[in-house]
Write an enzyme that holds these catalytic residues in place. Sequence first.
Site, PDB file in Angstrom:
ATOM      1  N   GLY A  22       0.836  -1.207   0.000  1.00 43.13           N
ATOM      2  CA  GLY A  22       0.000   0.000   0.000  1.00 43.13           C
ATOM      3  C   GLY A  22       0.863   1.245   0.000  1.00 43.13           C
ATOM      4  O   GLY A  22       1.903   1.277   0.651  1.00 43.13           O
ATOM      5  N   ASP A  54       0.994   1.983   8.895  1.00 46.64           N
ATOM      6  CA  ASP A  54       0.584   1.206  10.072  1.00 46.64           C
ATOM      7  C   ASP A  54       1.632   1.214  11.197  1.00 46.64           C
ATOM      8  O   ASP A  54       1.313   0.874  12.332  1.00 46.64           O
ATOM      9  CB  ASP A  54       0.326  -0.266   9.687  1.00 46.64           C
ATOM     10  CG  ASP A  54      -0.669  -0.404   8.543  1.00 46.64           C
ATOM     11  OD1 ASP A  54      -1.483   0.510   8.358  1.00 46.64           O
ATOM     12  OD2 ASP A  54      -0.623  -1.432   7.836  1.00 46.64           O
ATOM     13  N   THR A 114       5.267   2.139   5.906  1.00 45.02           N
ATOM     14  CA  THR A 114       3.867   1.781   6.128  1.00 45.02           C
ATOM     15  C   THR A 114       3.214   2.804   7.056  1.00 45.02           C
ATOM     16  O   THR A 114       3.821   3.221   8.041  1.00 45.02           O
ATOM     17  CB  THR A 114       3.655   0.366   6.727  1.00 45.02           C
ATOM     18  OG1 THR A 114       2.306   0.268   7.180  1.00 45.02           O
ATOM     19  CG2 THR A 114       4.560   0.041   7.886  1.00 45.02           C
ATOM     20  N   ARG A 119      -4.200  -2.070  10.006  1.00 50.34           N
ATOM     21  CA  ARG A 119      -4.114  -3.537   9.908  1.00 50.34           C
ATOM     22  C   ARG A 119      -4.204  -4.163  11.297  1.00 50.34           C
ATOM     23  O   ARG A 119      -5.103  -3.818  12.036  1.00 50.34           O
ATOM     24  CB  ARG A 119      -2.805  -3.914   9.205  1.00 50.34           C
ATOM     25  CG  ARG A 119      -2.751  -5.323   8.710  1.00 50.34           C
ATOM     26  CD  ARG A 119      -3.352  -5.574   7.387  1.00 50.34           C
ATOM     27  NE  ARG A 119      -2.590  -5.001   6.300  1.00 50.34           N
ATOM     28  CZ  ARG A 119      -2.976  -5.088   5.039  1.00 50.34           C
ATOM     29  NH1 ARG A 119      -4.081  -5.733   4.717  1.00 50.34           N
ATOM     30  NH2 ARG A 119      -2.270  -4.533   4.090  1.00 50.34           N
ATOM     31  N   ASP A 135       5.903  -5.098   5.601  1.00 51.67           N
ATOM     32  CA  ASP A 135       6.343  -6.471   5.913  1.00 51.67           C
ATOM     33  C   ASP A 135       6.319  -7.391   4.694  1.00 51.67           C
ATOM     34  O   ASP A 135       7.250  -8.158   4.469  1.00 51.67           O
ATOM     35  CB  ASP A 135       5.527  -7.055   7.068  1.00 51.67           C
ATOM     36  CG  ASP A 135       4.022  -6.998   6.825  1.00 51.67           C
ATOM     37  OD1 ASP A 135       3.594  -6.317   5.861  1.00 51.67           O
ATOM     38  OD2 ASP A 135       3.269  -7.640   7.572  1.00 51.67           O
ATOM     39  N   ARG A 138       4.038 -15.786  -3.187  1.00 48.07           N
ATOM     40  CA  ARG A 138       2.836 -16.633  -3.119  1.00 48.07           C
ATOM     41  C   ARG A 138       1.918 -16.240  -4.271  1.00 48.07           C
ATOM     42  O   ARG A 138       0.796 -15.825  -4.071  1.00 48.07           O
ATOM     43  CB  ARG A 138       2.130 -16.416  -1.767  1.00 48.07           C
ATOM     44  CG  ARG A 138       2.871 -17.037  -0.618  1.00 48.07           C
ATOM     45  CD  ARG A 138       2.244 -16.747   0.708  1.00 48.07           C
ATOM     46  NE  ARG A 138       2.619 -15.451   1.229  1.00 48.07           N
ATOM     47  CZ  ARG A 138       3.751 -15.184   1.861  1.00 48.07           C
ATOM     48  NH1 ARG A 138       4.641 -16.144   2.065  1.00 48.07           N
ATOM     49  NH2 ARG A 138       4.022 -13.975   2.288  1.00 48.07           N
TER      50      ARG A 138
HETATM   51  O1  F6P Z   1      -0.871  -1.502   5.175  1.00 43.00           O
HETATM   52  C1  F6P Z   1      -1.411  -0.281   4.822  1.00 43.00           C
HETATM   53  C2  F6P Z   1      -2.907  -0.341   4.727  1.00 43.00           C
HETATM   54  O2  F6P Z   1      -3.368   0.943   4.415  1.00 43.00           O
HETATM   55  C3  F6P Z   1      -3.612  -0.922   5.955  1.00 43.00           C
HETATM   56  O3  F6P Z   1      -3.731   0.014   7.002  1.00 43.00           O
HETATM   57  C4  F6P Z   1      -4.924  -1.363   5.353  1.00 43.00           C
HETATM   58  O4  F6P Z   1      -5.473  -2.426   6.089  1.00 43.00           O
HETATM   59  C5  F6P Z   1      -4.545  -1.811   3.974  1.00 43.00           C
HETATM   60  O5  F6P Z   1      -3.310  -1.211   3.662  1.00 43.00           O
HETATM   61  C6  F6P Z   1      -5.566  -1.469   2.906  1.00 43.00           C
HETATM   62  O6  F6P Z   1      -5.147  -1.980   1.693  1.00 43.00           O
HETATM   63  P1  F6P Z   1      -5.860  -1.658   0.290  1.00 43.00           P
HETATM   64  O7  F6P Z   1      -5.156  -0.484  -0.299  1.00 43.00           O
HETATM   65  O8  F6P Z   1      -5.665  -2.887  -0.505  1.00 43.00           O
HETATM   66  O9  F6P Z   1      -7.293  -1.357   0.570  1.00 43.00           O
END
Ligand code: F6P
Length: 368
Positions: A15, A149, A147, A193, A125, A88
Amino acid sequence: MKDEIKRIAISTGGGDAPGLNAVIRGATISALNRGWEVLGIRDGFNGLMFPERYEDGGIIKLTQKKVAGITHLGGTIIGTINKGNPLRFPIKDANGKWKEIDRTDEIIEAARKKEIDAIIAVGGDGSLEIASVLADKGMRVIGVPKTIDNDLEKTVITFGFDTAMSFATQCIDRLHSTAEAHQRVMVIEVMGRYAGWIAVECGIASDSDVILIPEIEFDIDKVVEKIIQKEKAGHRHALVVVAEGAKPLGGDYSVITSELGRKDILGGVGDKVAKLISEKTGKESRTVVLGHLLRGGSPTAFDRLLSLRFGAAAVRALEQGYRDVMVALDPPIVQYVPLKEATSRMKSVPLDSDMIMTARNLGICFGD
Ligand code: F6P
């Protein structure tokens, strides 16, 4: 002996997070100044795995001009992806059943063909796990922790977190007045997350009443108790921050989608909490999901600086002969830690941390 470097490539995966472009600029200019050529791999490692999908062959040549004026921009000029993890990778077998295969050898092969001597992998990660496998297979790799997060071990903070947390705080500030005017409960769902860093920090900074995080399973009756207590003290509104990964006592995560080759997409717990609060208190409760708003926009000055420092440090690491490390903030310095150590486990909010104690001292309820 240090192998000579002539050409490096940068990849941004997972992300997006504010500060990615600043890392690209920091690394590119530092490398160009050493006489190295710099390439940007499109969309994580897709530019190497699927060059035929791109008009430019999946690779962008990063020049001084290309990285001019990008420090303050959100997103990433080379693109990113958070599905189709090459470790994967989902494919259908002969019977039409989905299975996952490791395609990292193809990345190594494609990088060799393009005479890439080293890769700077910027990611969370998932991307750093891929980076670590590439390093095991002989590629020189330096990881950069990204991140919103903030859930990566071995670095005090990841870039992107400060911007996300600061913007969430501003949003909650705005929700205060409308909650108060209508005597409502506002439930604010934030990303993060399986870690509660964003929720805890924006919750404390915005004087919220309740913070629900994945690290502490919540009892909705405790949340209700807090809201009633506040009402009795004369305050008829309340602010409840809920991390997307928060779970009720003995319950499970709220998942929107589960797909092969990518992590579960979390979401929906905010609505569940708001509904229960309404049912149990009779108060009007509304949910605001901040979602991807936390990933967009211009990075804070803190994140810009951290990202530029990380980008430059990644290049210094390569120059010094490192080949399997992640740059990490260990104030006041940026140091190098083995990639495997950084990805071996997730960094949760420690329950005995000053952050949690501060919240409790301020009377904030964690639903426990
Ligand atoms: O890891 C970053 C993050 O924004 C998380 O906080 C969230 O759960 C996830 O990515 C959302 O991912 P996507 O962009 O696939 O909706």
